[in-house]
Design a protein around this motif. Structure first.
Motif, PDB file in Angstrom:
ATOM      1  N   GLY A 143      69.720  60.979 109.310  1.00 26.43           N
ATOM      2  CA  GLY A 143      68.970  61.387 110.487  1.00 26.43           C
ATOM      3  C   GLY A 143      68.566  60.287 111.432  1.00 26.43           C
ATOM      4  N   ASP A 144      67.729  60.704 112.381  1.00 27.16           N
ATOM      5  CA  ASP A 144      67.285  59.872 113.497  1.00 27.16           C
ATOM      6  C   ASP A 144      68.474  59.404 114.335  1.00 27.16           C
ATOM      7  N   ILE A 145      69.258  60.380 114.779  1.00 28.75           N
ATOM      8  CA  ILE A 145      70.433  60.122 115.616  1.00 28.75           C
ATOM      9  C   ILE A 145      70.011  59.901 117.059  1.00 28.75           C
ATOM     10  N   VAL A 146      69.010  60.637 117.507  1.00 29.15           N
ATOM     11  CA  VAL A 146      68.592  60.608 118.916  1.00 29.15           C
ATOM     12  C   VAL A 146      67.407  59.679 119.115  1.00 29.15           C
ATOM     13  N   ASP A 147      66.884  59.707 120.335  1.00 33.02           N
ATOM     14  CA  ASP A 147      65.670  58.979 120.700  1.00 33.02           C
ATOM     15  C   ASP A 147      65.902  57.477 120.754  1.00 33.02           C
ATOM     16  N   GLY A 148      66.833  57.092 121.628  1.00 29.31           N
ATOM     17  CA  GLY A 148      67.120  55.681 121.840  1.00 29.31           C
ATOM     18  C   GLY A 148      67.731  55.489 123.215  1.00 29.31           C
ATOM     19  N   SER A 149      68.137  54.272 123.518  1.00 27.19           N
ATOM     20  CA  SER A 149      68.632  53.957 124.861  1.00 27.19           C
ATOM     21  C   SER A 149      70.113  54.240 125.049  1.00 27.19           C
ATOM     22  N   GLY A 150      70.832  54.553 123.972  1.00 24.30           N
ATOM     23  CA  GLY A 150      72.272  54.801 124.075  1.00 24.30           C
ATOM     24  C   GLY A 150      72.589  56.261 124.344  1.00 24.30           C
ATOM     25  N   ASP A 151      73.793  56.662 123.955  1.00 28.37           N
ATOM     26  CA  ASP A 151      74.302  58.004 124.214  1.00 28.37           C
ATOM     27  C   ASP A 151      74.291  58.834 122.932  1.00 28.37           C
ATOM     28  N   ALA A 152      73.281  59.687 122.792  1.00 31.68           N
ATOM     29  CA  ALA A 152      73.140  60.519 121.586  1.00 31.68           C
ATOM     30  C   ALA A 152      74.310  61.485 121.440  1.00 31.68           C
ATOM     31  N   ASN A 153      74.827  62.004 122.572  1.00 31.25           N
ATOM     32  CA  ASN A 153      75.980  62.911 122.498  1.00 31.25           C
ATOM     33  C   ASN A 153      77.199  62.198 121.928  1.00 31.25           C
ATOM     34  N   GLN A 154      77.411  60.961 122.321  1.00 25.57           N
ATOM     35  CA  GLN A 154      78.533  60.192 121.783  1.00 25.57           C
ATOM     36  C   GLN A 154      78.339  59.938 120.282  1.00 25.57           C
ATOM     37  N   CYS A 155      77.103  59.689 119.878  1.00 20.45           N
ATOM     38  CA  CYS A 155      76.813  59.516 118.446  1.00 20.45           C
ATOM     39  C   CYS A 155      77.174  60.779 117.681  1.00 20.45           C
ATOM     40  N   CYS A 156      76.806  61.927 118.227  1.00 23.05           N
ATOM     41  CA  CYS A 156      77.148  63.200 117.580  1.00 23.05           C
ATOM     42  C   CYS A 156      78.653  63.380 117.511  1.00 23.05           C
ATOM     43  N   ASN A 157      79.358  62.977 118.571  1.00 21.98           N
ATOM     44  CA  ASN A 157      80.826  63.063 118.564  1.00 21.98           C
ATOM     45  C   ASN A 157      81.429  62.191 117.469  1.00 21.98           C
ATOM     46  N   ILE A 158      80.894  60.988 117.285  1.00 20.10           N
ATOM     47  CA  ILE A 158      81.376  60.090 116.222  1.00 20.10           C
ATOM     48  C   ILE A 158      81.144  60.721 114.859  1.00 20.10           C
ATOM     49  N   LEU A 159      79.953  61.258 114.652  1.00 17.94           N
ATOM     50  CA  LEU A 159      79.621  61.881 113.369  1.00 17.94           C
ATOM     51  C   LEU A 159      80.529  63.072 113.093  1.00 17.94           C
ATOM     52  N   LYS A 160      80.820  63.877 114.114  1.00 17.52           N
ATOM     53  CA  LYS A 160      81.736  65.019 113.952  1.00 17.52           C
ATOM     54  C   LYS A 160      83.155  64.539 113.676  1.00 17.52           C
ATOM     55  N   ARG A 161      83.619  63.567 114.461  1.00 19.14           N
ATOM     56  CA  ARG A 161      84.986  63.047 114.310  1.00 19.14           C
ATOM     57  C   ARG A 161      85.227  62.529 112.901  1.00 19.14           C
ATOM     58  N   GLU A 162      84.222  61.852 112.358  1.00 22.90           N
ATOM     59  CA  GLU A 162      84.351  61.245 111.033  1.00 22.90           C
ATOM     60  C   GLU A 162      83.958  62.207 109.909  1.00 22.90           C
ATOM     61  N   GLU A 163      83.588  63.431 110.289  1.00 23.51           N
ATOM     62  CA  GLU A 163      83.193  64.463 109.318  1.00 23.51           C
ATOM     63  C   GLU A 163      82.081  63.970 108.388  1.00 23.51           C
ATOM     64  N   ILE A 164      81.059  63.381 109.011  1.00 21.31           N
ATOM     65  CA  ILE A 164      79.917  62.840 108.281  1.00 21.31           C
ATOM     66  C   ILE A 164      78.865  63.931 108.114  1.00 21.31           C
ATOM     67  N   LEU A 165      78.408  64.119 106.894  1.00 25.61           N
ATOM     68  CA  LEU A 165      77.346  65.074 106.606  1.00 25.61           C
ATOM     69  C   LEU A 165      76.046  64.516 107.158  1.00 25.61           C
ATOM     70  N   VAL A 166      75.282  65.359 107.868  1.00 24.82           N
ATOM     71  CA  VAL A 166      74.071  64.893 108.547  1.00 24.82           C
ATOM     72  C   VAL A 166      72.854  65.688 108.083  1.00 24.82           C
ATOM     73  N   VAL A 167      71.778  64.979 107.821  1.00 27.40           N
ATOM     74  CA  VAL A 167      70.484  65.572 107.514  1.00 27.40           C
ATOM     75  C   VAL A 167      69.585  65.348 108.725  1.00 27.40           C
ATOM     76  N   LEU A 168      68.831  66.364 109.105  1.00 23.83           N
ATOM     77  CA  LEU A 168      67.944  66.267 110.256  1.00 23.83           C
ATOM     78  C   LEU A 168      66.833  65.255 110.004  1.00 23.83           C
ATOM     79  N   GLY A 169      66.661  64.332 110.941  1.00 21.41           N
ATOM     80  CA  GLY A 169      65.590  63.346 110.860  1.00 21.41           C
ATOM     81  C   GLY A 169      64.397  63.776 111.701  1.00 21.41           C
ATOM     82  N   ASN A 170      63.273  63.118 111.540  1.00 17.88           N
ATOM     83  CA  ASN A 170      62.078  63.500 112.285  1.00 17.88           C
ATOM     84  C   ASN A 170      62.262  63.331 113.797  1.00 17.88           C
ATOM     85  N   HIS A 171      63.042  62.370 114.240  1.00 18.40           N
ATOM     86  CA  HIS A 171      63.290  62.196 115.677  1.00 18.40           C
ATOM     87  C   HIS A 171      64.236  63.258 116.206  1.00 18.40           C
TER      88      HIS A 171
END
Length: 103
Positions: A71-99
């Motif tokens: 978790g804690d993918i969002v809430d930063g100065s970069g591109d959260a959508n691109q981070c999500c795309n990387i996680l999807k592309r790599e088929e990474i299992l994601v747990v929701l973080g507090n952010h």
């Protein structure tokens, strides 16, 4: 599972911190045990897509069987959508973080 039907927990000495560079802000840990697959664990990404991409590439170069994002993918100065795309592309299992909860 062991003979009592319980899933064994890896010993603490099987947990190795992966310290590549102080530039890697997403934290990563690799858990190994001869009874388990090798799992790369990442978190604290905070929209740092370039660092996430480097971290995932490094974990893949270490021949991990799976990568888990805690978790804690969002809430930063970069591109959260691109981070999500990387996680999807790599088929990474994601747990929701507090952010991530409000997105």
């Amino acid at each position: 599972m062991n003979d009592t039907g319980e899933t064994p927990v890896p010993p603490l000495n099987s947990i190795k911190k992966l310290v590549c560079s102080k530039d890697f802000s997403p934290s990563s840990t690799m858990i190994t045990n001869k009874n388990f697959n090798i799992i790369g664990v990442i978190g604290e990404i905070h929209a740092e897509e370039q660092l996430l991409d480097k971290t995932v590439a490094f974990l893949n170069s270490q021949n991990v069987d799976n990568i888990l994002c805690v978790g804690d993918i969002v809430d930063g100065s970069g591109d959260a959508n691109q981070c999500c795309n990387i996680l999807k592309r790599e088929e990474i299992l994601v747990v929701l973080g507090n952010h991530d909860d409000g997105y």
